[in-house]
Write a protein that holds these residues in place. Structure first.
Motif, PDB file in Angstrom:
ATOM      1  N   TRP A  12      40.824  22.061  27.010  1.00 57.44           N
ATOM      2  CA  TRP A  12      39.834  21.158  26.419  1.00 57.44           C
ATOM      3  C   TRP A  12      38.482  21.331  27.103  1.00 57.44           C
ATOM      4  CZ3 TRP A  12      40.341  18.180  22.119  1.00 57.44           C
ATOM      5  CH2 TRP A  12      41.648  17.971  21.638  1.00 57.44           C
ATOM      6  N   TYR A  13      37.423  21.112  26.330  1.00 55.49           N
ATOM      7  CA  TYR A  13      36.058  21.163  26.848  1.00 55.49           C
ATOM      8  C   TYR A  13      35.371  19.846  26.507  1.00 55.49           C
ATOM      9  CZ  TYR A  13      36.991  26.170  26.989  1.00 55.49           C
ATOM     10  OH  TYR A  13      37.544  27.397  27.250  1.00 55.49           O
ATOM     11  N   THR A  14      34.732  19.230  27.494  1.00 54.92           N
ATOM     12  CA  THR A  14      33.959  18.014  27.250  1.00 54.92           C
ATOM     13  C   THR A  14      32.530  18.433  26.930  1.00 54.92           C
ATOM     14  OG1 THR A  14      35.330  16.819  28.842  1.00 54.92           O
ATOM     15  CG2 THR A  14      33.257  15.778  28.178  1.00 54.92           C
ATOM     16  N   VAL A  15      32.050  18.029  25.754  1.00 55.10           N
ATOM     17  CA  VAL A  15      30.717  18.440  25.289  1.00 55.10           C
ATOM     18  C   VAL A  15      29.843  17.204  25.126  1.00 55.10           C
ATOM     19  CG1 VAL A  15      29.421  19.573  23.439  1.00 55.10           C
ATOM     20  CG2 VAL A  15      31.687  20.442  24.093  1.00 55.10           C
ATOM     21  N   LYS A  16      28.639  17.281  25.728  1.00 57.41           N
ATOM     22  CA  LYS A  16      27.653  16.217  25.546  1.00 57.41           C
ATOM     23  C   LYS A  16      26.695  16.662  24.454  1.00 57.41           C
ATOM     24  CE  LYS A  16      24.270  13.409  28.030  1.00 57.41           C
ATOM     25  NZ  LYS A  16      23.571  13.206  29.320  1.00 57.41           N
ATOM     26  N   THR A  17      26.680  15.946  23.342  1.00 56.05           N
ATOM     27  CA  THR A  17      25.879  16.366  22.188  1.00 56.05           C
ATOM     28  C   THR A  17      24.397  16.032  22.406  1.00 56.05           C
ATOM     29  OG1 THR A  17      26.175  14.263  21.033  1.00 56.05           O
ATOM     30  CG2 THR A  17      27.836  15.979  20.642  1.00 56.05           C
ATOM     31  N   ASP A  18      23.567  16.642  21.590  1.00 52.11           N
ATOM     32  CA  ASP A  18      22.118  16.415  21.699  1.00 52.11           C
ATOM     33  C   ASP A  18      21.745  14.948  21.488  1.00 52.11           C
ATOM     34  OD1 ASP A  18      21.769  19.049  22.257  1.00 52.11           O
ATOM     35  OD2 ASP A  18      20.899  19.601  20.310  1.00 52.11           O
ATOM     36  N   ASP A  19      22.585  14.207  20.752  1.00 57.21           N
ATOM     37  CA  ASP A  19      22.276  12.785  20.545  1.00 57.21           C
ATOM     38  C   ASP A  19      22.985  11.881  21.558  1.00 57.21           C
ATOM     39  OD1 ASP A  19      24.862  12.886  19.650  1.00 57.21           O
ATOM     40  OD2 ASP A  19      24.428  12.310  17.576  1.00 57.21           O
ATOM     41  N   GLY A  20      23.563  12.498  22.621  1.00 56.17           N
ATOM     42  CA  GLY A  20      24.072  11.712  23.748  1.00 56.17           C
ATOM     43  C   GLY A  20      25.543  11.347  23.701  1.00 56.17           C
ATOM     44  N   ARG A  21      26.257  11.749  22.653  1.00 54.83           N
ATOM     45  CA  ARG A  21      27.693  11.461  22.595  1.00 54.83           C
ATOM     46  C   ARG A  21      28.481  12.440  23.456  1.00 54.83           C
ATOM     47  NH1 ARG A  21      29.646  11.438  16.617  1.00 54.83           N
ATOM     48  NH2 ARG A  21      27.807  12.736  16.185  1.00 54.83           N
ATOM     49  N   VAL A  22      29.642  12.022  23.917  1.00 51.58           N
ATOM     50  CA  VAL A  22      30.534  12.899  24.689  1.00 51.58           C
ATOM     51  C   VAL A  22      31.806  13.098  23.864  1.00 51.58           C
ATOM     52  CG1 VAL A  22      31.895  13.131  26.800  1.00 51.58           C
ATOM     53  CG2 VAL A  22      29.599  12.156  26.905  1.00 51.58           C
ATOM     54  N   ILE A  23      32.078  14.353  23.504  1.00 47.31           N
ATOM     55  CA  ILE A  23      33.178  14.652  22.576  1.00 47.31           C
ATOM     56  C   ILE A  23      34.117  15.682  23.201  1.00 47.31           C
ATOM     57  CG2 ILE A  23      33.771  15.579  20.298  1.00 47.31           C
ATOM     58  CD1 ILE A  23      31.050  14.627  19.298  1.00 47.31           C
ATOM     59  N   GLU A  24      35.414  15.381  23.181  1.00 42.46           N
ATOM     60  CA  GLU A  24      36.424  16.339  23.649  1.00 42.46           C
ATOM     61  C   GLU A  24      36.609  17.411  22.570  1.00 42.46           C
ATOM     62  OE1 GLU A  24      37.742  16.385  26.707  1.00 42.46           O
ATOM     63  OE2 GLU A  24      36.419  14.690  27.106  1.00 42.46           O
ATOM     64  N   SER A  25      36.538  18.669  22.978  1.00 44.03           N
ATOM     65  CA  SER A  25      36.517  19.755  21.995  1.00 44.03           C
ATOM     66  C   SER A  25      37.471  20.878  22.376  1.00 44.03           C
ATOM     67  CB  SER A  25      35.089  20.321  21.893  1.00 44.03           C
ATOM     68  OG  SER A  25      34.149  19.281  21.693  1.00 44.03           O
ATOM     69  N   LYS A  26      37.878  21.618  21.351  1.00 41.70           N
ATOM     70  CA  LYS A  26      38.713  22.805  21.550  1.00 41.70           C
ATOM     71  C   LYS A  26      38.049  24.006  20.888  1.00 41.70           C
ATOM     72  CE  LYS A  26      43.427  21.539  22.549  1.00 41.70           C
ATOM     73  NZ  LYS A  26      44.810  21.931  22.304  1.00 41.70           N
ATOM     74  N   ILE A  27      38.502  25.202  21.283  1.00 43.60           N
ATOM     75  CA  ILE A  27      37.969  26.429  20.681  1.00 43.60           C
ATOM     76  C   ILE A  27      38.669  26.673  19.359  1.00 43.60           C
ATOM     77  CG2 ILE A  27      37.760  28.920  20.971  1.00 43.60           C
ATOM     78  CD1 ILE A  27      37.779  28.476  23.975  1.00 43.60           C
ATOM     79  N   LYS A  28      37.902  27.085  18.358  1.00 41.63           N
ATOM     80  CA  LYS A  28      38.528  27.499  17.094  1.00 41.63           C
ATOM     81  C   LYS A  28      39.350  28.743  17.321  1.00 41.63           C
ATOM     82  CE  LYS A  28      37.197  26.719  12.725  1.00 41.63           C
ATOM     83  NZ  LYS A  28      36.612  27.016  11.462  1.00 41.63           N
ATOM     84  N   THR A  57      37.572  14.175  17.690  1.00 35.85           N
ATOM     85  CA  THR A  57      37.438  15.364  18.539  1.00 35.85           C
ATOM     86  C   THR A  57      36.681  16.433  17.742  1.00 35.85           C
ATOM     87  OG1 THR A  57      39.584  16.196  17.813  1.00 35.85           O
ATOM     88  CG2 THR A  57      39.551  14.852  19.818  1.00 35.85           C
ATOM     89  N   ALA A  58      36.567  17.642  18.326  1.00 38.14           N
ATOM     90  CA  ALA A  58      35.772  18.663  17.628  1.00 38.14           C
ATOM     91  C   ALA A  58      36.293  20.058  17.920  1.00 38.14           C
ATOM     92  CB  ALA A  58      34.309  18.554  18.041  1.00 38.14           C
ATOM     93  N   PHE A  59      35.919  20.984  17.053  1.00 34.02           N
ATOM     94  CA  PHE A  59      36.140  22.413  17.301  1.00 34.02           C
ATOM     95  C   PHE A  59      34.801  23.041  17.697  1.00 34.02           C
ATOM     96  CE2 PHE A  59      39.895  22.115  14.347  1.00 34.02           C
ATOM     97  CZ  PHE A  59      40.837  22.506  15.301  1.00 34.02           C
ATOM     98  N   ILE A  60      34.839  23.924  18.700  1.00 30.72           N
ATOM     99  CA  ILE A  60      33.650  24.704  19.060  1.00 30.72           C
ATOM    100  C   ILE A  60      33.613  25.910  18.137  1.00 30.72           C
ATOM    101  CG2 ILE A  60      32.579  26.124  20.863  1.00 30.72           C
ATOM    102  CD1 ILE A  60      33.890  24.207  22.913  1.00 30.72           C
ATOM    103  N   SER A  61      32.551  26.010  17.331  1.00 27.65           N
ATOM    104  CA  SER A  61      32.476  27.076  16.328  1.00 27.65           C
ATOM    105  C   SER A  61      31.570  28.223  16.748  1.00 27.65           C
ATOM    106  CB  SER A  61      31.997  26.502  15.000  1.00 27.65           C
ATOM    107  OG  SER A  61      30.695  25.935  15.165  1.00 27.65           O
TER     108      SER A  61
END
Length: 314
Positions: A12-28, A57-61
């Motif tokens: 898992w990767y923790t990503v801080k988005t440009d609008d300030g959210r923190v989203i747990e993400s995985k690789i596609k 959650t999210a996928f890293i594209s």
């Protein structure tokens, strides 16, 4: 959606988005098929694009092009690299002359890797208060060597009553507003430094093993820690060795600043600085313009020997 990878816990990767959210993400899934010869295709410090799932959650594209990065040979897969962090303003390499001993070959391999990917390095000599008179003299000699080459060096200690010229707080102005990788062998005091500068980080620390004078891993993943005056400090797991990776032997000379300077005077343009007649580098080593320890580090990388103990006159 775009964001910054601030933590990597393996899958898992923790990503801080440009609008300030923190989203747990995985690789596609198809990400690993792009020929990236790395155990971690995505690294802390990477800017990525996300596809958000309905679960939150999210996928890293996509990964944006990296400005630079620090890479080392993977500890378990020798044919692959491990990216410690990307898009750095600088790296702080924490060094201890003892408790545990940081070898000069380790220092020089790290510096060469940073030179290869254009990452400035500051050398932080820690545990000043624990050193004997002989060890302090050795440390002063190392500092003189690396400052002469052009690297900034700072001496610190982490005790509460540290004198102001050795206080960890001396590091604060060097970090403000910058993305800084904190690196070094296990046991050199990286977690203690972070706890002093960022108490809320509450990093776990451990005693040095008396038997082997080696450190114990207390950080198990890389993480970007936000600094009060802007910027990030990137905490990484302790590195026991720093094998070379992805550096052409022909280019190696240019990653040792003082060797590169003298190499321009060599008789042959393809000189390896090992045996050739008219080699200005060999002459400079003989005349002590290039230190023996640095030259031995160069040879170890040229031959791609594993990082080991080497402590000689400089």
């Amino acid at each position: 959606m775009r964001g910054l990878v601030i933590k990597n816990t393996g899958s898992w990767y923790t990503v801080k988005t440009d609008d300030g959210r923190v989203i747990e993400s995985k690789i596609k899934g198809n990400f690993r098929l792009r020929g990236i010869r790395s155990t971690n295709p995505v690294a802390v410090g990477d800017y990525v694009h996300l596809i958000i799932n309905k679960e939150g959650t999210a996928f890293i594209s996509e990964i944006e092009d990296r400005r630079n990065y620090i890479v080392r040979k993977s500890s378990n897969l020798s044919k692959q690299s491990h990216i410690l962090a990307a898009n750095l303003d600088q790296a702080l390499l924490v060094i201890t002359v003892n408790y545990p001993e940081t070898s000069t070959i380790f220092i020089d391999r790290f510096l060469a890797g940073a030179e290869a990917y254009r990452v400035p390095v500051i050398l932080v000599f820690n545990k000043y208060d624990l050193l004997s008179e002989d060890e302090l003299r050795y440390q002063k000699g190392l500092i003189h060597l690396y400052e002469t080459i052009g690297y900034k060096c700072v001496e610190v200690q982490s005790t509460e009553n540290a004198p102001s010229d050795k206080s960890l707080h001396r590091l604060r102005p060097l970090l403000d507003g910058k993305v800084t990788l904190l690196a070094g062998n296990s046991g050199v005091g990286k977690s203690t430094i972070i706890n002093e500068l960022l108490p809320e980080a509450n990093r776990r620390t451990a005693e040095i093993s008396d038997v082997h004078n080696t450190g114990i891993h207390t950080t198990t993943f890389s993480e970007m820690l936000e600094l009060p005056k802007g910027g990030y400090l990137i905490d990484t797991p302790g590195i026991k060795g720093f094998g070379t990776f992805d550096i052409d032997k022909e280019e190696l000379t240019s990653y040792f600043r003082e060797i590169f300077k003298f190499s321009e005077q060599c008789k042959f343009s393809n000189c390896t600085h090992t045996h050739e007649p008219g080699c200005a580098v060999l002459k400079a080593v003989e005349d002590h313009y290039i230190s023996e320890s640095r030259y031995n580090s160069y040879l170890s990388m040229l031959e791609d020997k594993e990082e080991g103990k080497y402590r000689a006159a400089f």
